[in-house]
Design an enzyme around this catalytic site. Structure first.
Site, short mmCIF file in Angstrom:
data_model
loop_
_atom_site.label_atom_id
_atom_site.label_comp_id
_atom_site.label_asym_id
_atom_site.label_seq_id
_atom_site.Cartn_x
_atom_site.Cartn_y
_atom_site.Cartn_z
N GLY A 35 -7.50 -3.04 19.34
CA GLY A 35 -6.40 -2.56 18.51
C GLY A 35 -5.05 -3.00 19.02
N GLY A 69 -4.56 9.57 12.74
CA GLY A 69 -5.74 9.12 13.50
C GLY A 69 -5.93 9.94 14.76
CG HIS A 110 -1.59 -1.25 1.49
ND1 HIS A 110 -1.10 -2.18 2.37
CD2 HIS A 110 -2.71 -1.78 0.95
CE1 HIS A 110 -1.91 -3.23 2.37
NE2 HIS A 110 -2.88 -3.03 1.52
CB THR A 159 -6.97 1.20 11.05
OG1 THR A 159 -6.09 0.43 10.25
CG2 THR A 159 -6.73 0.93 12.51
CB SER A 160 -9.87 5.46 10.50
OG SER A 160 -10.28 5.35 9.16
N GLY A 214 -7.39 10.26 5.07
CA GLY A 214 -8.35 11.35 4.82
C GLY A 214 -9.55 10.85 4.04
CB ILE A 215 -9.80 8.79 0.94
CG1 ILE A 215 -9.02 9.75 0.04
CG2 ILE A 215 -10.89 8.09 0.16
CD1 ILE A 215 -8.25 9.03 -1.07
N GLY A 216 -10.66 7.74 3.74
CA GLY A 216 -11.43 6.78 4.53
C GLY A 216 -12.31 7.48 5.56
CG ASP A 229 -1.47 8.44 14.38
OD1 ASP A 229 -0.95 7.64 13.57
OD2 ASP A 229 -2.65 8.37 14.75
#
Lengths: 584, 584
Positions: free
Chosen positions: B489, B561, B217, B447-448, B405-407, B559
């Site tokens: 997590g 997140g 990725h 993950t987010s 950002g997209i997610g 980070d």
């Protein structure tokens, strides 16, 4: 973009080496390509496929039980030589006859044709079926002139299954013809491809545009458009392939059973293919077509070209049964092949003709002198081509695949090197010309390699290793070469090929020698006739299975093969003239 | 470069649709991915694989007899949600237990973990084995922290073969663990990849350079070098993979039996792979390694990235037998599967949990009022993320895959839309939060998505559909959410994750509410603590299975997140403040 290679000159060989190392379960290496590494319990008709490299899995990836028995593998985008094809045939045939099947390209037609002639002399029943599925390479009424692209797979697969089912050679040939008649492919491309070590792409498509009908070696397409959506591309494919002009004889779409083959040409991703296929399947179903065993993936690539083709294979009962039969090859596997019944084949090409004896046949002093002069002429030919290779590539790229200059460079360099070595060792004219011709066709590849190999070998047969090489003998040898080339290549004057300059060259040479001119003088006249004829090809449209529908693009540009011949004829005249002056 | 799509937002769904249409012989579509379309005569332990899309043939292409039973397929490069995984598990399990196996990425660990919890509640014996083959993603002593790449195949294949051989769930799990312990992969890349509709590549490699260890990725590699020759690349692979540090415990190279898997990441051509493999095979043979059933092709891609990886799978007797056992899937076929014994499965996901009842549970007026305010807060969260999405993507690209950002945009948009609709229909706080959380994790992915889905659902469970939503209840709910996130997590404060801001946020909120502050005031303090903590993550190195060895690249960068959470906390405070002012 190609990034990984060792030596660009050995790339195609290195590919075969790695391919065989990875796939020894299916294939063994033989001179000229690969042959199966196992044999079925009962002998089968041998299906031998092949063509240039750079199209993986075509062709080596399709060799194995239930599919092909051998694949002749040429240089990148260049036909294997007749010798390579012959070697693969001999390694693969099992006493029940041979079917040669390959895409319809002039170079392949020449080389496979020559190999067929050679093995037939030994009593092997050898047949040929050309694949002609590319709908944009000639009009529907001239299917036999079309090029072969991803539809190769349907013809190879059904012929291989027929062989595995025990069919005789008549029936294997019949199946292959029927499959080809029921196979249609349409391709589009978004980019060209770049061969290892090349500084520029072999061909290109403008950024953001789509070339409809672009060939797998960059042969021109019919149209440039914007890139449609995935669904839009599916609709374009189906509009053409379900059009009345492209339905095989006697077929209507509704109720027909069809294998769709959605083929990625190189750098289009599987994910993109699936998105396109989703709409293809919907449209076919809407038209009442029944989908059988769809194929989505890479089956015939054009190196790293970004492009997609859709093939429709219109089944009948027999073809469906043969299509669905088990097959087990490096790149195409279906159903359950009875692996336990297979026997390993351990010889590595023992089926191929033994390597030619390196000892030289006896020769006369006269013939050795002629041979030395021929070696000098071949060196002059090499220089003539070197000087013009870039220009030859440029004009070839307009209607062809742009590799004429490179192929002629490889061929003349190999022929000149072999000739120089043989002349030093005292070979006669025939031996030198035959071996130089073999080197040319093996290393040069493609159509030009086949033709020039044939010219040199035919001339050699006429000159012999003992005779005095008179002007009359040379003229007769070149007249015979002219006949051999037109017979093999099936091209006529006016088709915009090398034949356009070869015929006036050989005819003028014969006429002038018959009229009493010395060889050097006759040759000058012949070279002038060849030059004028080569220039005149600029006014012609191409024929001979090449992109007829796009021929207008090459109007105003002469044929590269005809130009090469004229360049060579002029340079050889200088050698003859010097020799004549020295003996005068 | 991607050229063919319809709507970028539906691309991953369109891929699954076309994939299933082409491969109905092996797979059927179920909510969340695909499951086999046939079942063997005897029930088997179900091997369920999965991950983000864009890696074809991973993961759907590996479903079929002898290999996986189902694949959960997320958005491009984003983990499937827990609901998707759970649905695929329920569609695939046959009463003998389930093995979940997938590459070790935080998002996948969270979502597959939640699915495992959910099906275990129903008595399904579900196990998990992470694939951790990427040698450059953590040091040898921390194999368990490594990411999973093309070595997926060896683990999936042997586990699937063990299931097909009738092994119980204990033994299927044991085989998968053993295969993973004996699998090592090294990857290199020459280019990044560009997702459908994106204007810029997701990540890049400088032209003419090679990134060693770049993740699938775009996770940072260890080094940039010039591109070597094909042989040079083979030598680099072998130097690392035969190095003492990477030999599995108790193995010496000489005499060992190894399956080599040479994997193309997307736009590297088969021909190039064969040239590299030629030298790989030589070097392994020179080292006394015995090659078993080599694989050269595409097994785990990174969309259209140009790159290559070499996996070595060090066999023992059992693993070799399982590796060589028959398998028949869309993209991986070997040996003869007894197709006649298979039974068709015709339901399309009936094994999945029935769609949630659309009727709303009863709720109190108090709770409906709270739900309306929560819907407004979710809308504020959506705007907060929209404003900062580009910056979040930028900072995520430094140590991660750049899609944070997209997610988050996808997730907040889906959650806000569901919340708005449910608030209008009179849902209580719990119903609204649970369904908004599901929408977030399903649409946001990664993950987010998993974490935010969990936060919303946990808060919802505390608020209920009837209770008065006091500050104490909200604080308790968020404290529980904090515990749930850290438990799932497996991240701690200091690992440079969202936990770094979530913990001070939840702790401060609880402390201030306990001290008697109103919710709006307590929230302001908590948001400030979260913001300070998020900024402080710039001084940390990443942990939690992420690229530890390359963490220095993210020093100085916070980070993403943790930053998102702080942004959201601050924006929600404004909503609470307005509400407090209105009621004051």
């Amino acid at each position: 973009m190609t990034r990984l290679w060792n030596d660009p000159a050995s790339f195609a060989d290195d590919v075969v080496d790695g391919f065989v190392r990875a796939n020894g379960r299916w294939v063994r290496r033989v001179p000229g390509g690969v042959s199966r590494s196992t044999r079925s319990a009962e002998p089968e008709v041998a299906v031998v496929i092949g063509g240039g490299s750079g199209h993986y899995p075509a062709f080596g990836g399709l060799v194995g039980p239930g599919l092909a028995h051998g694949a002749a593998m040429g240089q990148l985008f260049a036909s294997p030589s007749a010798q390579q094809v012959e070697s693969v045939v001999r390694a693969s045939e099992q006493g029940r006859g041979v079917l040669l099947t390959f895409g319809n390209y002039a170079g392949d037609v020449l080389h496979f044709g020559a190999a067929q002639e050679a093995v037939r002399k030994d009593g092997i029943d050898c047949r040929t079926v050309l694949v002609t599925d590319d709908i944009f390479s000639a009009p529907p009424a001239e299917q036999h002139r079309r090029r072969g692209i991803a539809g190769d797979l349907t013809v190879f697969k059904t012929a291989g299954a027929a062989a595995a089912a025990g069919y005789g050679v008549d029936d294997v040939e019949r199946v292959a013809r029927a499959a080809n008649a029921r196979t249609r492919t349409m391709g589009v491309a978004f980019s060209g491809c770049t061969l290892p070590g090349a500084e520029t792409p072999l061909f290109t498509v403008p950024e953001g545009r789509m070339a409809i009908g672009l060939g797998i070696h960059g042969e021109p397409g019919i149209e440039l458009t914007d890139i449609p959506s995935a669904a839009g591309l599916a609709e374009l494919f189906i509009r053409y392939l379900l059009g009345a002009a492209e339905l095989p004889d006697g077929i209507t779409a509704r109720g027909a059973r069809v294998v769709p083959v959605l083929n990625g040409l190189g750098s289009v991703k599987s994910e993109e293919l699936f998105v396109v296929f989703s709409r293809v399947a919907e449209l076919l179903e809407d038209a009442g077509v029944e989908l059988v065993d769809p194929q989505v993936g890479e089956f015939c690539t054009s190196f790293d070209m970004a492009g997609v083709s859709l093939t429709l294979f219109w089944l009948d009962e027999e073809l469906e049964r043969l299509w669905l039969a088990p097959a087990d090859t490096p790149a195409f596997r279906t159903g359950a092949v009875d692996v336990a019944s297979l026997q390993p084949v351990t010889d590595d090409g023992g089926g191929a003709r033994p390597a030619e004896d390196d000892a030289l046949p006896e020769s006369s002093e006269d013939s050795r002198r002629a041979a030395a002069r021929i070696a000098a002429a071949l060196e002059a030919m090499r220089l003539a081509i070197d000087d013009e290779a870039a220009e030859l590539g440029r004009i070839d790229a307009i209607a062809g695949d742009g590799d004429h200059g490179i192929g002629m460079q490889r061929g003349t360099a190999a022929a000149a090197a072999v000739a120089s070595s043989l002349a030093a060792r005292g070979a006669g004219a025939q031996t030198l010309l035959e071996r130089a011709g073999d080197a040319w066709s093996n290393r040069g590849g493609g159509t030009s390699g086949a033709i020039w190999g044939l010219i040199l070998r035919t001339l050699g047969e006429h000159l012999g290793d003992a005779e005095h090489a008179t002007g009359a003998l040379v003229a007769a040898g070149l007249a015979a070469a002219k006949d051999a080339v037109t017979a093999y290549g099936k091209a006529s004057v006016g088709d915009k090929t090398l034949v356009d300059s070869l015929v006036p060259f050989a005819d003028t040479l014969a006429a002038r020698v018959a009229a009493g001119d010395g060889l050097a003088d006759a040759w000058r006249e012949a070279a002038e006739a060849a030059t004028a004829a080569a220039e005149a090809t600029a006014n012609l449209l191409p024929g001979m299975g090449r992109a007829r529908t796009h021929g207008e693009k090459s109007l105003g540009v002469p044929d590269p093969g005809a130009v090469s011949l004229a360049l060579i004829a002029r340079r050889v005249h200088a050698v003859l003239d010097t020799a004549a002056a020295a003996t005068a």
